[in-house]
Design a protein around this motif. Structure first.
Motif, PDB file in Angstrom:
ATOM      1  N   HIS A 102      48.696  29.269  -1.774  1.00 33.94           N
ATOM      2  CA  HIS A 102      48.907  29.162  -0.330  1.00 33.94           C
ATOM      3  C   HIS A 102      50.284  29.693   0.050  1.00 33.94           C
ATOM      4  O   HIS A 102      51.271  29.380  -0.607  1.00 33.94           O
ATOM      5  N   ALA A 103      50.317  30.490   1.098  1.00 33.13           N
ATOM      6  CA  ALA A 103      51.570  30.935   1.707  1.00 33.13           C
ATOM      7  C   ALA A 103      51.500  30.549   3.178  1.00 33.13           C
ATOM      8  O   ALA A 103      50.455  30.682   3.811  1.00 33.13           O
ATOM      9  N   HIS A 104      52.618  30.069   3.727  1.00 36.94           N
ATOM     10  CA  HIS A 104      52.603  29.604   5.106  1.00 36.94           C
ATOM     11  C   HIS A 104      53.482  30.439   6.044  1.00 36.94           C
ATOM     12  O   HIS A 104      53.474  30.235   7.249  1.00 36.94           O
ATOM     13  N   ASP A 105      54.216  31.395   5.471  1.00 38.61           N
ATOM     14  CA  ASP A 105      55.073  32.257   6.295  1.00 38.61           C
ATOM     15  C   ASP A 105      55.383  33.527   5.509  1.00 38.61           C
ATOM     16  O   ASP A 105      54.918  33.700   4.375  1.00 38.61           O
ATOM     17  N   ALA A 106      56.168  34.407   6.107  1.00 39.32           N
ATOM     18  CA  ALA A 106      56.467  35.695   5.468  1.00 39.32           C
ATOM     19  C   ALA A 106      57.166  35.525   4.127  1.00 39.32           C
ATOM     20  O   ALA A 106      56.826  36.191   3.150  1.00 39.32           O
ATOM     21  N   GLY A 107      58.133  34.617   4.068  1.00 36.75           N
ATOM     22  CA  GLY A 107      58.877  34.428   2.827  1.00 36.75           C
ATOM     23  C   GLY A 107      58.006  33.929   1.699  1.00 36.75           C
ATOM     24  O   GLY A 107      58.075  34.432   0.571  1.00 36.75           O
ATOM     25  N   SER A 108      57.170  32.934   1.978  1.00 36.33           N
ATOM     26  CA  SER A 108      56.311  32.399   0.914  1.00 36.33           C
ATOM     27  C   SER A 108      55.220  33.401   0.532  1.00 36.33           C
ATOM     28  O   SER A 108      54.812  33.469  -0.629  1.00 36.33           O
ATOM     29  N   MET A 109      54.768  34.218   1.482  1.00 32.42           N
ATOM     30  CA  MET A 109      53.787  35.252   1.147  1.00 32.42           C
ATOM     31  C   MET A 109      54.419  36.317   0.256  1.00 32.42           C
ATOM     32  O   MET A 109      53.834  36.743  -0.732  1.00 32.42           O
ATOM     33  N   ARG A 110      55.631  36.740   0.605  1.00 33.96           N
ATOM     34  CA  ARG A 110      56.331  37.739  -0.213  1.00 33.96           C
ATOM     35  C   ARG A 110      56.519  37.211  -1.636  1.00 33.96           C
ATOM     36  O   ARG A 110      56.255  37.915  -2.615  1.00 33.96           O
ATOM     37  N   THR A 111      56.954  35.963  -1.763  1.00 34.44           N
ATOM     38  CA  THR A 111      57.158  35.361  -3.085  1.00 34.44           C
ATOM     39  C   THR A 111      55.850  35.316  -3.867  1.00 34.44           C
ATOM     40  O   THR A 111      55.812  35.657  -5.054  1.00 34.44           O
ATOM     41  N   ALA A 112      54.764  34.901  -3.205  1.00 32.81           N
ATOM     42  CA  ALA A 112      53.460  34.825  -3.874  1.00 32.81           C
ATOM     43  C   ALA A 112      52.997  36.200  -4.344  1.00 32.81           C
ATOM     44  O   ALA A 112      52.499  36.341  -5.472  1.00 32.81           O
ATOM     45  N   LEU A 113      53.162  37.216  -3.505  1.00 31.64           N
ATOM     46  CA  LEU A 113      52.718  38.564  -3.878  1.00 31.64           C
ATOM     47  C   LEU A 113      53.590  39.157  -4.984  1.00 31.64           C
ATOM     48  O   LEU A 113      53.095  39.925  -5.815  1.00 31.64           O
ATOM     49  N   GLN A 114      54.854  38.809  -5.007  1.00 32.53           N
ATOM     50  CA  GLN A 114      55.738  39.321  -6.047  1.00 32.53           C
ATOM     51  C   GLN A 114      55.478  38.639  -7.386  1.00 32.53           C
ATOM     52  O   GLN A 114      55.709  39.230  -8.432  1.00 32.53           O
ATOM     53  N   SER A 115      54.978  37.396  -7.361  1.00 34.55           N
ATOM     54  CA  SER A 115      54.720  36.687  -8.617  1.00 34.55           C
ATOM     55  C   SER A 115      53.409  37.126  -9.257  1.00 34.55           C
ATOM     56  O   SER A 115      53.317  37.181 -10.480  1.00 34.55           O
ATOM     57  N   ALA A 116      52.401  37.439  -8.464  1.00 34.27           N
ATOM     58  CA  ALA A 116      51.109  37.899  -8.989  1.00 34.27           C
ATOM     59  C   ALA A 116      50.300  38.493  -7.847  1.00 34.27           C
ATOM     60  O   ALA A 116      50.183  37.894  -6.784  1.00 34.27           O
ATOM     61  N   SER A 117      49.732  39.646  -8.083  1.00 35.99           N
ATOM     62  CA  SER A 117      48.931  40.304  -7.059  1.00 35.99           C
ATOM     63  C   SER A 117      47.540  39.664  -7.024  1.00 35.99           C
ATOM     64  O   SER A 117      46.844  39.625  -8.031  1.00 35.99           O
ATOM     65  N   PRO A 118      47.120  39.152  -5.864  1.00 37.84           N
ATOM     66  CA  PRO A 118      45.804  38.518  -5.780  1.00 37.84           C
ATOM     67  C   PRO A 118      44.684  39.555  -5.680  1.00 37.84           C
ATOM     68  O   PRO A 118      44.932  40.726  -5.366  1.00 37.84           O
ATOM     69  N   HIS A 119      43.473  39.105  -5.928  1.00 40.38           N
ATOM     70  CA  HIS A 119      42.306  39.948  -5.689  1.00 40.38           C
ATOM     71  C   HIS A 119      41.975  39.982  -4.197  1.00 40.38           C
ATOM     72  O   HIS A 119      41.503  40.976  -3.678  1.00 40.38           O
ATOM     73  N   LEU A 120      42.239  38.835  -3.535  1.00 42.02           N
ATOM     74  CA  LEU A 120      41.834  38.661  -2.145  1.00 42.02           C
ATOM     75  C   LEU A 120      42.901  37.875  -1.385  1.00 42.02           C
ATOM     76  O   LEU A 120      43.417  36.881  -1.889  1.00 42.02           O
ATOM     77  N   ILE A 121      43.179  38.330  -0.169  1.00 45.45           N
ATOM     78  CA  ILE A 121      44.079  37.615   0.738  1.00 45.45           C
ATOM     79  C   ILE A 121      43.257  37.208   1.958  1.00 45.45           C
ATOM     80  O   ILE A 121      42.635  38.052   2.605  1.00 45.45           O
ATOM     81  N   LEU A 122      43.245  35.909   2.241  1.00 43.85           N
ATOM     82  CA  LEU A 122      42.593  35.365   3.428  1.00 43.85           C
ATOM     83  C   LEU A 122      43.695  34.911   4.366  1.00 43.85           C
ATOM     84  O   LEU A 122      44.444  33.988   4.050  1.00 43.85           O
ATOM     85  N   SER A 123      43.811  35.564   5.500  1.00 45.18           N
ATOM     86  CA  SER A 123      44.936  35.307   6.394  1.00 45.18           C
ATOM     87  C   SER A 123      44.494  34.846   7.770  1.00 45.18           C
ATOM     88  O   SER A 123      43.566  35.417   8.355  1.00 45.18           O
ATOM     89  N   ASP A 124      45.178  33.835   8.277  1.00 46.71           N
ATOM     90  CA  ASP A 124      45.016  33.454   9.666  1.00 46.71           C
ATOM     91  C   ASP A 124      45.569  34.606  10.521  1.00 46.71           C
ATOM     92  O   ASP A 124      46.379  35.407  10.056  1.00 46.71           O
ATOM     93  N   VAL A 125      45.136  34.667  11.759  1.00 43.73           N
ATOM     94  CA  VAL A 125      45.605  35.709  12.669  1.00 43.73           C
ATOM     95  C   VAL A 125      46.887  35.285  13.372  1.00 43.73           C
ATOM     96  O   VAL A 125      47.844  36.043  13.451  1.00 43.73           O
ATOM     97  N   ASN A 126      46.900  34.054  13.867  1.00 47.54           N
ATOM     98  CA  ASN A 126      48.021  33.554  14.670  1.00 47.54           C
ATOM     99  C   ASN A 126      48.766  32.451  13.932  1.00 47.54           C
ATOM    100  O   ASN A 126      48.211  31.386  13.693  1.00 47.54           O
ATOM    101  N   MET A 127      50.020  32.735  13.592  1.00 48.95           N
ATOM    102  CA  MET A 127      50.889  31.744  12.978  1.00 48.95           C
ATOM    103  C   MET A 127      52.235  31.853  13.678  1.00 48.95           C
ATOM    104  O   MET A 127      52.677  32.958  13.994  1.00 48.95           O
ATOM    105  N   PRO A 128      52.896  30.736  13.914  1.00 51.54           N
ATOM    106  CA  PRO A 128      54.186  30.787  14.610  1.00 51.54           C
ATOM    107  C   PRO A 128      55.213  31.648  13.873  1.00 51.54           C
ATOM    108  O   PRO A 128      55.491  31.422  12.698  1.00 51.54           O
ATOM    109  N   GLY A 129      55.694  32.677  14.551  1.00 47.66           N
ATOM    110  CA  GLY A 129      56.724  33.535  13.979  1.00 47.66           C
ATOM    111  C   GLY A 129      56.236  34.502  12.920  1.00 47.66           C
ATOM    112  O   GLY A 129      57.028  35.251  12.353  1.00 47.66           O
ATOM    113  N   PHE A 130      54.956  34.493  12.627  1.00 51.26           N
ATOM    114  CA  PHE A 130      54.413  35.346  11.574  1.00 51.26           C
ATOM    115  C   PHE A 130      52.922  35.503  11.834  1.00 51.26           C
ATOM    116  O   PHE A 130      52.172  34.546  11.776  1.00 51.26           O
TER     117      PHE A 130
END
Length: 125
Positions: free
Chosen positions: A34-62
């Protein structure tokens, strides 16, 4: 892949916990992160590339467009699907692999099977 690596990008902890349970109940074997913002998403993607990303459309500030841009930068091979309560808010966003309502879990399972083939129901939480 035998076990999918799925990154859920959502500011709602409840949705981020519920989606894996619903997919598991329908037989999708995956490791969910789970990633909840840009920073946590960047960290998650840098640690391991997923097969699939499921993303909400509207998140505060991101938003969905920023999430998709990070995917293009750091994990371009990953499938990307918007999963949102309000799919109308995705108008004008980049073309992605899928756009589904959060309550359309069966459609998401079908798309996952189309993209990656069938999976046994084992979830590595």
């Amino acid at each position: 892949p035998a076990l999918l690596d799925v990154l859920i990008v959502d500011d709602s902890a409840v949705d981020a916990e519920l989606l894996p349970l619903l997919l598991h109940d329908r037989g999708v074997a995956a490791r969910f992160r789970h990633a909840h913002d840009a920073g946590s998403m960047r960290t998650a993607l840098q640690s391991a590339s997923p097969h699939l990303i499921l993303s909400d459309v509207n998140m505060p500030g991101f938003g969905g467009a920023q999430a998709f841009a990070l995917r293009c930068e750091l994990a371009p091979e990953a499938r990307f699907c918007f999963v949102s309560d309000d799919t109308a808010s995705a108008i004008g966003l980049p073309k992605v692999d899928g756009l589904l309502r959060k309550d359309a879990i069966d459609h998401l399972v079908t798309r996952i099977a189309d993209w990656f083939g069938p999976h046994d129901a084992e979830v590595d939480a």
